[in-house]
Every structure is written in C-alpha cells, then in structure tokens.
Motif scaffolding. Structure first.
Motif, mmCIF file in Angstrom:
data_model
loop_
_atom_site.group_PDB
_atom_site.id
_atom_site.type_symbol
_atom_site.label_atom_id
_atom_site.label_comp_id
_atom_site.label_asym_id
_atom_site.label_seq_id
_atom_site.Cartn_x
_atom_site.Cartn_y
_atom_site.Cartn_z
ATOM 1 N N LEU A 33 101.260 21.229 -36.418
ATOM 2 C CA LEU A 33 99.684 20.959 -36.607
ATOM 3 C C LEU A 33 99.683 20.299 -37.623
ATOM 4 O O LEU A 33 100.424 20.269 -38.461
ATOM 5 C CB LEU A 33 99.131 22.544 -36.813
ATOM 6 C CG LEU A 33 99.091 23.567 -35.658
ATOM 7 C CD1 LEU A 33 98.052 24.623 -36.123
ATOM 8 C CD2 LEU A 33 98.593 22.981 -34.422
ATOM 9 N N SER A 34 98.336 19.585 -37.923
ATOM 10 C CA SER A 34 98.187 19.068 -39.014
ATOM 11 C C SER A 34 97.760 19.889 -40.046
ATOM 12 O O SER A 34 97.244 20.949 -39.574
ATOM 13 C CB SER A 34 96.855 17.965 -38.606
ATOM 14 O OG SER A 34 95.636 18.489 -38.590
ATOM 15 N N PRO A 35 97.701 19.568 -41.451
ATOM 16 C CA PRO A 35 97.452 20.386 -42.356
ATOM 17 C C PRO A 35 95.936 21.046 -42.135
ATOM 18 O O PRO A 35 95.676 22.331 -42.348
ATOM 19 C CB PRO A 35 97.436 19.569 -43.624
ATOM 20 C CG PRO A 35 98.527 18.564 -43.443
ATOM 21 C CD PRO A 35 98.423 18.183 -41.903
ATOM 22 N N SER A 36 95.144 20.105 -41.621
ATOM 23 C CA SER A 36 93.795 20.473 -41.508
ATOM 24 C C SER A 36 93.496 21.562 -40.692
ATOM 25 O O SER A 36 92.890 22.295 -40.484
ATOM 26 C CB SER A 36 92.767 19.389 -41.769
ATOM 27 O OG SER A 36 93.024 18.441 -40.374
ATOM 28 N N GLN A 37 94.086 21.176 -39.669
ATOM 29 C CA GLN A 37 94.246 22.210 -38.499
ATOM 30 C C GLN A 37 94.693 23.651 -39.071
ATOM 31 O O GLN A 37 93.975 24.514 -38.698
ATOM 32 C CB GLN A 37 94.999 21.588 -37.149
ATOM 33 C CG GLN A 37 94.461 20.542 -36.457
ATOM 34 C CD GLN A 37 95.445 20.015 -35.173
ATOM 35 O OE1 GLN A 37 96.667 19.778 -35.694
ATOM 36 N NE2 GLN A 37 95.033 19.617 -34.147
ATOM 37 N N ILE A 38 95.543 23.245 -39.623
ATOM 38 C CA ILE A 38 96.318 24.847 -40.165
ATOM 39 C C ILE A 38 95.101 25.490 -40.708
ATOM 40 O O ILE A 38 94.856 26.703 -40.582
ATOM 41 C CB ILE A 38 97.344 24.736 -41.113
ATOM 42 C CG1 ILE A 38 98.630 24.279 -40.164
ATOM 43 C CG2 ILE A 38 97.931 26.023 -41.713
ATOM 44 C CD1 ILE A 38 100.054 23.909 -40.907
ATOM 45 N N ARG A 39 94.364 24.824 -41.900
ATOM 46 C CA ARG A 39 93.347 25.438 -42.837
ATOM 47 C C ARG A 39 92.360 25.788 -42.072
ATOM 48 O O ARG A 39 91.849 26.939 -41.953
ATOM 49 C CB ARG A 39 92.866 24.221 -43.677
ATOM 50 C CG ARG A 39 93.764 24.068 -45.097
ATOM 51 C CD ARG A 39 92.770 23.561 -46.095
ATOM 52 N NE ARG A 39 92.514 22.074 -45.882
ATOM 53 C CZ ARG A 39 93.228 21.184 -45.898
ATOM 54 N NH1 ARG A 39 94.319 21.115 -46.378
ATOM 55 N NH2 ARG A 39 92.651 19.923 -45.566
ATOM 56 N N ASN A 40 91.935 25.019 -41.091
ATOM 57 C CA ASN A 40 90.668 25.338 -39.974
ATOM 58 C C ASN A 40 91.041 26.519 -39.084
ATOM 59 O O ASN A 40 90.059 27.517 -39.197
ATOM 60 C CB ASN A 40 90.280 24.226 -39.143
ATOM 61 C CG ASN A 40 89.797 23.091 -39.900
ATOM 62 O OD1 ASN A 40 89.263 23.364 -41.179
ATOM 63 N ND2 ASN A 40 89.815 21.883 -39.430
ATOM 64 N N ILE A 41 91.960 26.873 -38.653
ATOM 65 C CA ILE A 41 92.245 27.827 -37.946
ATOM 66 C C ILE A 41 92.464 29.190 -38.875
ATOM 67 O O ILE A 41 92.011 30.338 -38.618
ATOM 68 C CB ILE A 41 93.575 27.949 -37.151
ATOM 69 C CG1 ILE A 41 93.549 26.408 -36.331
ATOM 70 C CG2 ILE A 41 93.544 29.150 -35.948
ATOM 71 C CD1 ILE A 41 94.842 26.661 -35.407
ATOM 72 N N GLU A 42 93.009 28.950 -40.133
ATOM 73 C CA GLU A 42 93.247 30.048 -40.762
ATOM 74 C C GLU A 42 91.727 30.832 -41.395
ATOM 75 O O GLU A 42 91.408 31.813 -41.201
ATOM 76 C CB GLU A 42 93.846 29.564 -42.385
ATOM 77 C CG GLU A 42 95.448 29.561 -41.915
ATOM 78 C CD GLU A 42 96.329 29.251 -43.090
ATOM 79 O OE1 GLU A 42 95.807 28.538 -43.980
ATOM 80 O OE2 GLU A 42 97.448 29.579 -42.939
ATOM 81 N N LYS A 43 90.832 29.668 -41.547
ATOM 82 C CA LYS A 43 89.485 30.166 -42.084
ATOM 83 C C LYS A 43 88.621 30.720 -41.006
ATOM 84 O O LYS A 43 88.212 31.644 -41.192
ATOM 85 C CB LYS A 43 88.813 28.716 -42.401
ATOM 86 C CG LYS A 43 88.178 28.845 -43.749
ATOM 87 C CD LYS A 43 87.777 27.469 -44.445
ATOM 88 C CE LYS A 43 86.446 27.279 -43.957
ATOM 89 N NZ LYS A 43 86.040 25.675 -44.409
#
Ligand SMILES: Nc1nc2c(ncn2[C@@H]2O[C@H](COP(=O)(O)OP(=O)(O)OP(=O)(O)O)[C@@H](O)[C@H]2O)c(=O)[nH]1
Ligand SMILES: [Mg+2]
Length: 425
Positions: A83-93
C-alpha cells in the motif's frame, strides 16, 4: 516480537482483480500470516479492477471491514498488496486497526528468521527503505517493535510532534541506510573474493532454487548424506516459510572423484518485495553464476504451476537466464505416483528417498560433466605431482607402470586435457 506463544488473530483482506492467480495469492498470504505467528480470524475480499487510491477497498467495503474488526475483536489487518503510505493511514483511521501490508509482512518474517550478520544487514536495509516513505504510519513503528533492530527513528507516528521531528527521523534513517550499505559492500567484497577463488579452481557449480518450503535444503542434505560427506555439513530444514535466508555452499565428490559445488539459498514467494530482492542480490546471485540450476518444486501442492511461474519470474528479476535447469518435482512420497521417474530434464522424486537422490545425481552428472573425455597419459616418473593431481581429482580407469613413466587412463575435462596435452599418447 510476540513473547507469548498464542498467535495474534488478524483479518486478511485482498482485491480480486479478476486474475486467475488470486486464490493462490490469498492462500499464500494466509500462509505468510501463519509464518509470522499470527492467525487468520477472517478474510475479506472485494472485486475491483484497481485499488481505491485513498483506501484500497471501496467506501462501502471499508465500512464492512470496520465492523468485522469490531466483531472479531482483532486489532490488526493484513493486506494482500503493498500500500501507499496514505492508504495505510486512511484505513487505519477508518478502522482503528493497525495495517500490515504484504511487503511489511514479508519483511517481518525475514527479520525474525535472519541469523547471519549478512542476512541481518540485508533485511535491515530492505526495512529501512520500506520505512523511509512511511515514517508517518504505524507500519514503520510496528516493524521496529517486531524486529527489535534499532534504526532509532521508525516510530515517528506522532504527527503532532511537528515537521522538525519528522525531518530528524528521516535524516537518521538516511544515515543508517548509508551505513548499512557500506557494511554490506564490505561483506560482498569478501564474497566476491571467495567466488573468484572458486572460479579459478574450475569446479562446476550447481544451485538449488525454487519456491520457499519446496524442499531445497532437504535435497541438499540428502545429497550430502548420499555422497558420504560429514553430517556436520548439513543445513537447516524446517517446515516453515523462509527457513533458509543465507547461501550455503558445499563441495561434493562423486564416487568417480568428480567434484562440484552445490549451493542452497533463500526461497522465493510471489511479489517478493523489491526492497528485499535488491538487498538480497548478492545472496541470490549464487544462482546467476551457476553452471546448472535445480529447481525444486513441491509437486504435491495444488498451486505448483503458479509456484514454478513465481520462481521463473524471480529468476528473471535477478537477471538469471540461459542456465541449464533440472526440474525436481519433489515430495512424490506424499502423492500416489511412481518415483523416481524421469522425463527429459524433469524428475519426479522425493528428497527422502535414496533412489530418487541417486537418479538426481545421475542427471547432474550428465549435465555438468558432459565435456569429459577418456584419455591416455604417459607421465614421466619425475612428474609425481601430476600423478597425485589425477589421483585426487579424476576418475582413473587404469594405471600401468612402464619403463619411461606411469601410463594412466582417466576421464578429464576440457581444461585438464589442455593442461596435460603434452603427456597424451
Ligand atoms: N514428505 C516429504 N517432505 C519433504 C520432502 N522434501 C522436503 N520435505 C519437507 O518439507 C519441509 C520444507 O523443507 P525444506 O528443505 O526446509 O524446504 P526449503 O525449500 O529449503 O524451504 P526454505 O528454506 O524455507 O525456502 C520440511 O518439513 C521437509 O521435511 C519430500 O520429498 N517429502
Ligand atoms: Mg531451505
């Protein structure tokens, strides 16, 4: 690292892009999860042509995922893609769970398995390169906790700490990357020297390659034993993914004195992270320099065709091509088939069966020692060193003592024939 023996339950998720290898890749992901002391509580799959750039899954599916995480009481989601860093952040959120993507998962397994100094450095390098663009995500922090290696900067998840902290962490990572690269360069220099010495010694090399857990190390040990070598030359065999992370090389001698080097190395998996492939290039390059490859396949696995494709793709990626190959269709003892059974360059076999290993040796011999010729040499009595070389290194068919020297009939390779040309009769 998880200190308890209870595996951590996780939810695995994957995108089905209508590929016929999707089931295989999910099975593989679940195996990787188990290999990392985790257990799959539930698997969620979505059919999509391409991942949502923000959240990987589509909006509705993310909602469903959030609910599954709550219902199953898990705090970790493992994703079947990088995943891209932002995808990781968004799913985590959106889910309040930690995300491990496929690359992060494989890195964790490698980090937990690495034993030698070189393997540890290689894994660390791959890990740092993975972490660098992901400093703001827990994926980076998690790798540090899991592997216990101190990059010192992986845990920069606290965005509130401000950009300067981020910059500091980034610089620390970059410094460490330079340092590890340097150490690896030195280690690989030593390797190249060793390889040069071997090249000069003219001994043919045979490399075992293939999917992880196919039985490469078991074949290596089988051949070591069959050819009467010391048991302490044996390598580690384990029923787990990535048991071997280093290259082991053994010198083996056939009953007719011909010797070859056999190498066993790290196994492959599909989508092996490019950071790892790069970092492990010197370990993997043993195959690139081989005279013969033996591709070991777990023939009892229903996904064996895709595993062979994975091996082929990985060999291409590391620049191995044009080397003759024997395909060892292994673990035949687990199936209802006849073995050993040979068809061209394929051998249906079992690594725990002597007749199979014997047949494999015959095939190796045919491939590697095909340039041998039987020659007659008359060696003057004052050339005792030549006689002892032949005694030690070649298959001597006959020895006769004449008035002007020792008459020897032996099987020699091209180089030896050239070297001893003057003694030929
Ligand atoms: N029944 C059976 N089991 C085998 C055979 N060959 C290997 N195994 C088992 O398969 C598992 C993996 O074997 P390894 O030799 O460690 O496999 P590998 O290819 O070296 O795996 P990695 O180093 O992890 O890439 C072990 O449990 C072996 O005992 C075989 O011919 N028959
Ligand atoms: Mg192995």
């Amino acid at each position: 690292m998880d200190l308890t023996d209870t595996p951590t339950p996780v939810v695995t998720i994957g995108l089905n892009r209508n590929s016929n290898s999707f089931d295989y890749s999910m099975t593989e992901l679940n195996n990787l999860v188990e290999a990392n002391k985790m257990t799959v509580a539930e698997t969620l799959v979505q059919k999509l042509d391409r991942p949502d750039p923000a959240t990987y899954f589509g909006k509705g599916k993310i909602e469903e995922l959030k609910q599954v995480v709550i219902d199953d009481g898990v705090d970790t989601i493992v994703v079947n893609d990088e995943l891209s860093p932002s995808q990781i952040r968004n799913i985590e959120k959106a889910t309040n769970a930690r995300i491990i993507d496929r690359t992060g998962l494989i890195l964790e397994i490698f980090a937990n398995r690495a034993q030698s100094r070189e393997a540890k450095l290689q894994v660390e390098l791959a890990k740092l390169k993975y972490q660098l663009p992901r400093l703001h995500t827990s994926a980076s922090q998690r790798l540090d906790q899991q592997t216990g290696t101190a990059s010192g900067a992986g845990g920069a998840t606290n965005r509130g700490a401000g950009e300067s902290q981020y910059e500091l962490n980034r610089r620390t990572l970059e410094k460490r990357i330079t340092h590890v690269n340097q150490e690896l360069k030195e280690a690989s220099k030593a390797d190249q020297t060793k390889r040069k010495q071997r090249d000069r010694s003219d001994i043919p090399t045979v490399a075992l390659v293939g999917y992880t857990n196919a039985g490469k190390s078991t074949v290596m040990n089988g051949l070591i034993k069959l050819l009467g070598e010391d048991e302490d030359k044996q390598v580690l065999v384990k029923n787990m993914l990535f048991a071997t992370l280093d290259t082991s090389i053994r010198r083996l001698t056939l009953p007719d004195q011909k010797t070859f080097l056999l190498s066993d190395t790290v196994g492959f998996v599909s989508q092996l992270p490019h950071q790892l492939v790069q970092a492990f290039k010197s370990t993997l390059s043993e195959a690139a320099n081989a005279d013969l490859l033996i591709q070991v396949v777990d023939n009892s696995d229903p996904h064996r065709e895709l595993m062979m494709k994975t091996t082929e793709d990985t060999l291409n990626e590391i620049g191995v091509s044009g080397i003759p190959m024997i395909v060892a269709l292994n673990k035949a003892d687990k199936m209802d088939v006849n073995y050993p059974a040979r068809e061209g360059d394929n051998l249906v076999m079992s690594a725990i069966d002597d007749a199979s290993l014997q047949e494999l040796v015959t095939m190796i011999k045919e491939k590697v020692f095909k340039n041998y010729e039987t020659v007659e040499l008359l060696i003057p009595f004052d050339k005792g060193d030549v006689v002892s070389y032949l005694n030690d290194n070649s298959n001597i068919l006959n020895t006769d003592y004449k008035s002007d020297g020792t008459m020897i009939t032996a099987e020699l390779n091209e180089t030896e024939i050239k070297r001893f040309e003057k003694y030929r009769v």
